[in-house]
Design an enzyme around this catalytic site. Structure first.
Site: not given
Ligand code: GDP
Ligand code: IMO
Ligand code: MG
Length: 429
Positions: A13, A16, A40-41, A224
């Protein structure tokens, strides 16, 4: 010609998604090489937010997006993402998105096992995202996984599922007192996914190789963070794949010669979601304020992220493990208005100074961070677009990070939007 890997340097988080979306403008294709929909991007463009879990974050820039063999794919989640993007008018047809025929498929029993194991562990749980990531990689390693090439072949799919379902049901019902899964239901559901996704499935190594031969630029998007890496992270409080830059090669089927640089994404402070060690965690009002100001909630599970000061011990470790050639510092704006900001430069362990990240969780638990305290800045920096225009103390903070890490800062992010960014040196330029 540049082919870059983007990796998280902390515990995920780091931002990225934002940086990949920004740099994708200069790339021809963007490749996810590990993880799955535990990621989750977030991308924010013209005020609109999109959180991607599987589709690479180059999709809003309309670049060729590739899901590599190292990714574990929940086909139901992928179909949902495609529907969402289609509805937004974004082209996600097989000309734009490719899925490796060798990527492993997350099955319903993987998700059930993930949940059941976490529940059984009680306060020793890892705090997984519950997406079936670990159990899917486990089956890959024990050679019982189902790959996309099997998913799209009805006979092979039935055969592979038949070979494993009894064992999975036995484990679920006898060990976890969970309900058994019905094979025909799985086949019905997964046949629908297979029909929808079959046109996307291909040999992606050839696609990437071709792009590189044509001097196109490739961006490899890590998920990650370095300290969630299965080998190098805070084991066992990690994810189940290698998150470091080296895996960009294995997870997409290209050789290391193809990679020309690695950008490490660094949040200007530290966060962690889920269980596990976090030496610079702030359990006080400052931590709470950072959590609120940074809106630190998990993009996948909505869980509150734990917050703390920037930790150079882990950043130096990330520089080493990933061969970082540049840094992108994100969320600098979240530190606006703090009287002082702290940087952890070492850990103190039994009266000794540790500068290298320890492998032992016992040692880590007994470490206390050694801090440098720097004066903060009062200005709102979100509209600043050049390093020169940043407040003096913000510049000093950044210079100190560069100095301690011995890696140059290429990008500073001062807000979630694509354009809320200071580009010092474009890695693709
Ligand atoms: P990722 O998993 O590394 O892509 O990061 P996430 O998307 O899970 O979390 C990063 C969060 O920070 C998202 O909500 C982003 O929109 C937001 N974000 C990214 N960069 C910045 C920034 O520079 N400032 C602020 N305030 N938010 C940012
Ligand atoms: P992005 O790509 C932050 C964490 C989980 C848990 C551990 C294992 O958005 O940075 P898993 O479901 O992978 O078996 O969970 O890893 N985790 C993440 N934390 N960001 C992520 O992805 C994460 N993906 C997994 O919270 O602690
Ligand atoms: Mg995330």
């Amino acid at each position: 010609m540049a082919n870059f890997v983007i990796v998280g340097t902390q515990w995920g988080d780091e931002g990225k998604g934002k940086i990949v979306d920004l740099l994708a403008e200069f790339a021809d294709c963007v490749v996810r090489f590990q993880g799955g929909n535990n990621a989750g991007h977030t991308m924010v463009v013209n005020g609109e937010e999109f959180i991607s879990h599987l589709v690479p974050s180059g999709i809003l820039q309309e670049k060729t997006c590739i899901i590599g063999n190292g990714v574990v794919v929940d086909p139901g989640v992928l179909v949902q993402e495609l529907d969402y993007l289609n509805n937004k008018g974004i082209d996600v047809g097989p000309g734009k998105l490719k899925i490796s025929e060798k990527a492993h498929v997350i099955m319903p029993y993987h998700k059930k096992i993930d949940h059941a194991r976490e529940e059984m562990k009680g306060d020793k749980k890892i705090g997984t995202t519950g997406r079936g990531i670990g159990p899917c990689y486990e089956d890959k390693a024990t050679r019982r996984g189902i790959r996309f090439i099997d998913l799209i072949d009805p006979e092979a799919f039935r055969e592979k599922l038949n070979a494993i379902i009894d064992e999975k049901n036995f484990y679920l019902s006898e060990f976890h007192s969970s309900k058994k899964l019905i094979i025909e239901n799985i086949i019905d559901e997964y046949t629908r996914y297979a029909q929808r996704l079959a046109p996307y499935v291909t040999n992606i190594s050839i696609v990437i190789d071709q792009a590189i031969r044509e001097n196109k630029q490739v961006l490899f998007e890590g998920a990650q963070g370095t300290h969630l890496d299965i080998d190098h992270g805070t084991y066992p409080y990690v994810t189940s794949s290698n998150t470091v830059s080296g895996n960009a090669c294995c997870g997409s089927g290209v050789g290391p010669k193809a990679i020309t640089g690695v950008t490490g994404i660094v949040k200007a402070y530290t966060t962690r979601v889920g269980q596990g060690p976090f030496p610079t965690e702030l359990l006080d009002e400052t931590g709470e304020n950072i959590q609120k100001k940074g809106a630190e909630f998990g993009a996948t599970t909505g869980r509150r992220r734990r917050c703390g000061w920037l930790d150079m011990v882990i950043l130096k470790n990330a520089a080493l493990l990933n061969s970082l050639t540049g840094l992108a510092i994100t969320k600098m704006d979240v530190l606006d208005g703090l009287e002082t900001v702290k940087i952890c430069t070492a850990y103190e362990y039994k009266g000794e100074l540790l500068r290298d990240f320890p492998a032992s969780l016992k040692v880590l638990a007994a470490c206390t961070p050694v801090y440098e305290t720097h004066p903060g800045w009062t200005e709102d920096i979100s509209s600043v677009r050049s390093i020169e225009n940043l407040p003096q103390n913000a510049k000093k903070y950044l210079r100190r990070i560069e100095e301690l890490c011995d890696v140059p800062i290429d990008i500073v992010s001062v807000g979630p939007q694509r354009d809320e960014t200071i580009v010092v040196r474009n890695p693709f330029a």
